[in-house]
Design a protein around this motif. Structure first.
Motif, mmCIF file in Angstrom:
data_model
loop_
_atom_site.group_PDB
_atom_site.id
_atom_site.type_symbol
_atom_site.label_atom_id
_atom_site.label_comp_id
_atom_site.label_asym_id
_atom_site.label_seq_id
_atom_site.Cartn_x
_atom_site.Cartn_y
_atom_site.Cartn_z
ATOM 1 N N GLY A 1 21.915 39.330 48.982
ATOM 2 C CA GLY A 1 22.946 39.430 50.010
ATOM 3 C C GLY A 1 24.176 38.660 49.618
ATOM 4 N N CYS B 1 31.149 43.699 58.201
ATOM 5 C CA CYS B 1 30.173 44.755 58.496
ATOM 6 C C CYS B 1 30.628 46.094 57.915
ATOM 7 C CB CYS B 1 29.962 44.865 60.008
ATOM 8 S SG CYS B 1 29.071 43.468 60.722
ATOM 9 N N ALA C 1 30.121 45.913 54.093
ATOM 10 C CA ALA C 1 28.706 45.988 53.731
ATOM 11 C C ALA C 1 28.153 47.390 53.950
ATOM 12 C CB ALA C 1 27.905 44.970 54.538
ATOM 13 N N GLU D 1 24.063 49.597 47.643
ATOM 14 C CA GLU D 1 22.824 48.863 47.820
ATOM 15 C C GLU D 1 22.804 48.235 49.225
ATOM 16 O OE1 GLU D 1 20.264 48.650 45.806
ATOM 17 O OE2 GLU D 1 21.211 49.916 44.277
ATOM 18 N N PRO D 2 21.647 48.183 49.887
ATOM 19 C CA PRO D 2 21.568 47.631 51.254
ATOM 20 C C PRO D 2 21.521 46.106 51.269
ATOM 21 C CG PRO D 2 19.405 48.402 50.591
ATOM 22 C CD PRO D 2 20.336 48.740 49.445
ATOM 23 N N TYR D 3 22.562 45.491 50.647
ATOM 24 C CA TYR D 3 22.590 44.043 50.638
ATOM 25 C C TYR D 3 22.792 43.492 52.060
ATOM 26 C CZ TYR D 3 23.140 44.321 45.554
ATOM 27 O OH TYR D 3 22.950 44.574 44.220
ATOM 28 N N ARG D 4 22.229 42.325 52.271
ATOM 29 C CA ARG D 4 22.429 41.635 53.543
ATOM 30 C C ARG D 4 23.814 40.986 53.538
ATOM 31 N NH1 ARG D 4 18.280 37.556 53.414
ATOM 32 N NH2 ARG D 4 19.804 36.435 52.164
ATOM 33 N N LEU E 1 26.619 49.737 60.504
ATOM 34 C CA LEU E 1 25.769 48.838 59.741
ATOM 35 C C LEU E 1 24.461 48.614 60.494
ATOM 36 C CD1 LEU E 1 25.613 46.918 57.227
ATOM 37 C CD2 LEU E 1 26.338 45.088 58.791
ATOM 38 N N SER E 2 23.356 48.650 59.768
ATOM 39 C CA SER E 2 22.063 48.377 60.383
ATOM 40 C C SER E 2 21.987 46.920 60.806
ATOM 41 C CB SER E 2 20.938 48.686 59.395
ATOM 42 O OG SER E 2 19.695 48.223 59.900
ATOM 43 N N LYS F 1 19.568 44.985 60.826
ATOM 44 C CA LYS F 1 18.701 44.227 59.937
ATOM 45 C C LYS F 1 19.454 43.643 58.747
ATOM 46 C CE LYS F 1 14.583 46.945 61.091
ATOM 47 N NZ LYS F 1 13.502 47.801 60.563
ATOM 48 N N ARG F 2 20.623 44.205 58.432
ATOM 49 C CA ARG F 2 21.396 43.733 57.290
ATOM 50 C C ARG F 2 22.394 42.633 57.664
ATOM 51 N NH1 ARG F 2 24.167 48.582 54.388
ATOM 52 N NH2 ARG F 2 24.793 46.839 53.031
ATOM 53 N N GLU G 1 23.334 38.951 59.126
ATOM 54 C CA GLU G 1 22.811 37.605 59.363
ATOM 55 C C GLU G 1 23.951 36.737 59.897
ATOM 56 O OE1 GLU G 1 19.912 35.489 56.623
ATOM 57 O OE2 GLU G 1 21.788 34.427 56.159
#
Length: 777
Positions: free
Chosen positions: A559, A601, A604, A609-612, A640-641, A643-644, A646
């Motif tokens: 991430g 967001c 990202a 790639e689904p980086y956080r 943006l999901s 879960k990604r 923080e």
């Protein structure tokens, strides 16, 4: 209406109608007067007047009805059922008593009940009317008769509230007559009698000539009630006069009748106030002898002033004097003397509260501002200097947070007591508000006495305090501004003393600091930066840099943390450490933080790639706006999901209002985003915070990583945090990885994730992914 008029003029004997009207008017007047008398009475007497009013109204209504029925000449034999006729009288009286009882509280409702009672009496009486024919009713006129009676009844009892003028005394009775008569004659107009030889008047029916005696008896009852009410009223008036004679002695205020400045009579309260007996004070002079009043003119029509009363034992009693001419005793005046001792005491208390702080006993904000203005004027006239000292208490907020506001009040009171005890002549200290104080020292030409005064203040504050068996150590920071060097107005002096105090607070330990011109330049510079900061967002001067976060078990980038940068058009790149505190102070951090969140967001969401993506939140964002709704809206907007995402928070947001902060954190976590505790180990209560909220990650502050290999305690602290994370099953990320030694130590100790310049510097999104991964190999 024509049918009603025809019934009245053709089918009635107008002479008997006139007699009925007289009885109705007399009975209505008596009833209304009795009802008004009840309104000014109370207890059992009130109920007696109400019963008499109801009996008078009901009897008058019944007598009017049946006398008018005797005047009715249908041309057929008639009679009256004795039971229903008697029952109609009871209905009239009961309905009237009920109506008056209700009207005492709700006049319109009581008036409506009176109208309905009149209607009930009439139609009950008509049910007992017997004639040689069939009685038919016009339903429209029946309804009109009831509505008219109710409307006039409501208006009549409404007018009784005007008992002190003729509209109330006579208008109510007149309208009540209309309520009775409109019902009777409209209802009689609704009657149609069809002769029928098969219908006969019953043998037991009461004939007209017998009804005369019943009506006369009821009319006599009404007259008797009226006469009784007259004498009762007269007796009550006599009692009132007696009460008035006693009222002077019962009055709390002293009353004096004076003629030619000689006392004619006094009441008991005046005797008690002065200690003089009536027979000992009569014929003595009032003004100038017993009472001293400045500038009084005895010929004034009425006056109200204050004076001093000398009592029998020589006491000086402050009094208020009210006077007007006596209408009974020509040439005399009546004086009302009110004791103002308690009032003057209360005024003194109010004056104290207006100028002094009730908690500490020190002069308050208003008193200080007046003193400062007076001191400036005096020193200008004398061409001299004086010193203004601004100081507040260090660690006072923590005292309130830990021990409660009651303990804080004890601290303020005790320190203020010490400050007052140490004051010398001409020195002045005031509480400005909260834990803020100002002091004035006239001797401002020499800095040594000023600094000595500041040291005395600091010494008084530094002495330990014991509150609830807890020993507290409170410090202070003192700022000093000199007049006229550091300002010629109160506003300038206070502002510059505050600047010096904040400079003193920034230094280690409690101390005093004189104002310097450079401090003002720093403030102006800060204000200029705040002004530019307001325009930076609109002019797109902000940019996000992204620093990679790596998992140490497999050396993979998992991430990025979004870090804001400000490219000022003239100052160049400005550090977040410089402008973020300003943004938090001004509230601009809320729109700036929202921009960072939305930008991070969106960026990202565009990555292959689904980086956080990690985004820092300021404590200010928790207290302004609805943060969970804002985050939710941005996630939907950018796609943006959750879960990604923080969100990184510090422990400081949990100090001011922990309940609100925890509630907001739980709402954020319900969205599916992760919550990380940033700068762990540097906050107020780390362990209790971890216990209160289940964080998804702990970030070890860079200050501990930087000291690895330099201080043994830092390595121990890092090991302890890593062990704590493992026991709580919370991943731990270490910040500030600057060397390979840092990285090797963390790997050996089982750290989960890391971030720092050694692993990757923050950079714009366009330069992120080409970086080499060899560093982790």
């Amino acid at each position: 209406m024509l049918k009603v008029l025809t019934c009245l003029t053709v089918e009635h004997d107008l002479r008997l109608v006139a007699v009925a009207a007289v009885i109705c008017a007399f009975g209505s007047l008596v009833a209304m007067r009795l009802f008004m008398r009840a309104q000014i009475s109370g207890g059992p007497i009130r109920r007696q007047w109400l019963v008499m009013a109801g009996v008078a109204a009901g009897s008058a209504t019944w007598a009017t009805h049946f006398l008018a029925m005797l005047a009715f000449a249908p041309g057929l034999p008639t009679g009256y059922d004795p039971a229903l006729t008697s029952f109609s009288l009871l209905v009239a009286i009961a309905a009237s008593i009920t109506a008056f009882a209700v009207a005492g509280y709700r006049p319109l409702v009581g008036g409506a009940l009176a109208g309905l009672g009149i209607s009930a009496m009439h139609y009950t009486g008509m049910a007992g009317f017997r004639t040689a024919g069939i009685v038919q009713w016009d339903p429209v006129l029946v309804a009109v008769s009831v509505i008219a009676s109710v409307a006039f009844g409501m208006f009549a009892l409404h007018l009784t509230r005007l008992a002190d003028n003729w509209r109330g005394r006579f208008g109510a009775a007149g309208v009540f007559v209309l309520a009775i008569c409109s019902l009777h004659f409209t209802a009689m107009g609704a009657v149609t009698i069809l002769p029928d030889p098969l219908v006969e008047v019953p043998v037991g029916a009461v004939p007209n000539h017998v009804m005369v005696f019943f009506i006369a008896a009821v009319a006599a009852l009404v007259i008797a009630i009226g006469v009784s009410a007259y004498f009762a009223d007269k007796s009550a008036y006599g009692e009132a006069q007696t009460r008035l004679r006693r009222l002077a002695n019962a009055a709390i205020e002293g009353l004096v009748i004076v003629k030619d400045n000689r006392i004619v009579d006094v009441n008991t309260s005046f005797e008690e106030l002065t200690g003089y007996r009536r027979d000992k004070i009569t014929d003595r002079g009032l003004l100038g002898d017993i009472l001293t009043v400045e500038g009084i003119d005895p010929q004034t029509e009425s006056l109200r002033t204050e004076g001093v009363l000398r009592s029998h034992d020589g006491r000086q009693i402050p009094v208020e004097l009210l006077s007007k001419p006596d209408d009974v005793l020509a040439g005399a005046r009546v004086y009302s003397v009110r004791d103002l001792t308690e009032k003057k005491s209360a005024e003194g208390r109010i004056h104290y509260l207006a100028h002094f702080d009730p908690l500490t006993g020190l002069p308050n904000r208003n008193s200080f501002l007046d003193q400062l203005e007076a001191e400036i004027t005096r020193m200008q006239d004398q061409n001299r200097r004086f010193a203004l000292l601004s100081f507040d208490l260090d660690r006072f907020k923590e005292t309130n947070d830990v021990f409660g506001h009651a303990a804080g009040d004890i601290v303020l009171a005790e320190i203020s007591k010490r400050l007052k005890a140490g004051l010398r002549a001409s020195e002045y200290i005031a509480r400005f508000g909260g834990d803020e104080f100002f002091a004035v020292l006239p001797a401002g030409d020499d800095p040594e006495p000023v600094m000595a005064f500041a040291e005395r203040i600091l010494s008084a504050v530094r002495e330990p305090l014991t509150v609830d068996d807890n020993e507290l150590f409170i410090g202070a920071s003192v700022g000093i501004a000199l007049f006229p060097d550091d300002g010629r107005t109160s506003t300038e002096l206070m502002a510059n003393a505050d600047l010096a105090m904040y400079r003193a607070k920034e230094t280690a330990g409690s101390k005093a600091c004189f104002f310097e011109s450079g401090m003002d330049l720093q403030v102006r510079e800060r204000r200029s930066l705040a002004r530019d900061l307001r325009q930076a967002l609109a002019q797109d001067e902000f940019e996000l840099f992204y620093q990679p976060q790596s998992r140490l078990t497999d050396n993979r980038t998992i991430g990025y943390e979004a870090l804001i940068r400000w490219q000022h058009p003239t100052r160049g790149l400005i550090s977040p450490a410089e402008f973020i505190p300003i943004a938090e102070e001004t509230g601009l951090i809320v729109p700036i933080g929202e921009w960072v969140l939305r930008k991070a967001c969106a960026t990202a969401a565009s990555w292959a790639e689904p980086y956080r993506i990690a985004v820092n939140l300021s404590p200010v964002q928790f207290t302004h706006g609805n943060l969970p709704e804002t985050v939710h809206g941005i996630l939907i907007e950018t796609g943006l999901s959750p879960k990604r995402l923080e969100l990184e928070v510090t422990e400081s947001l949990l100090i001011t209002d922990p309940d609100m902060a925890l509630h907001t954190l739980r709402r954020l976590k319900m969205l599916g985003v992760a919550i990380a505790m940033d700068d762990f180990g540097t906050g107020y209560s780390s362990l209790s915070t971890l216990q209160s909220f289940p964080f998804d990650k702990i970030k070890i502050d860079r200050s501990f990583i930087d000291k690895l290999g330099k201080q043994r305690k830092s390595a121990s602290i890092v090991r302890a945090v890593l062990a704590l994370g493992r026991s709580l099953e919370i991943p731990v990320l270490a910040e500030g990885i600057e060397t390979k030694a840092h990285l090797d130590f963390l790997r050996n100790e089982g750290c989960d994730e890391a971030q720092g310049y050694f692993l990757g510097r923050p950079m714009p999104v366009g330069l992120m992914f080409p970086q080499a991964a060899a560093v982790l190999a």
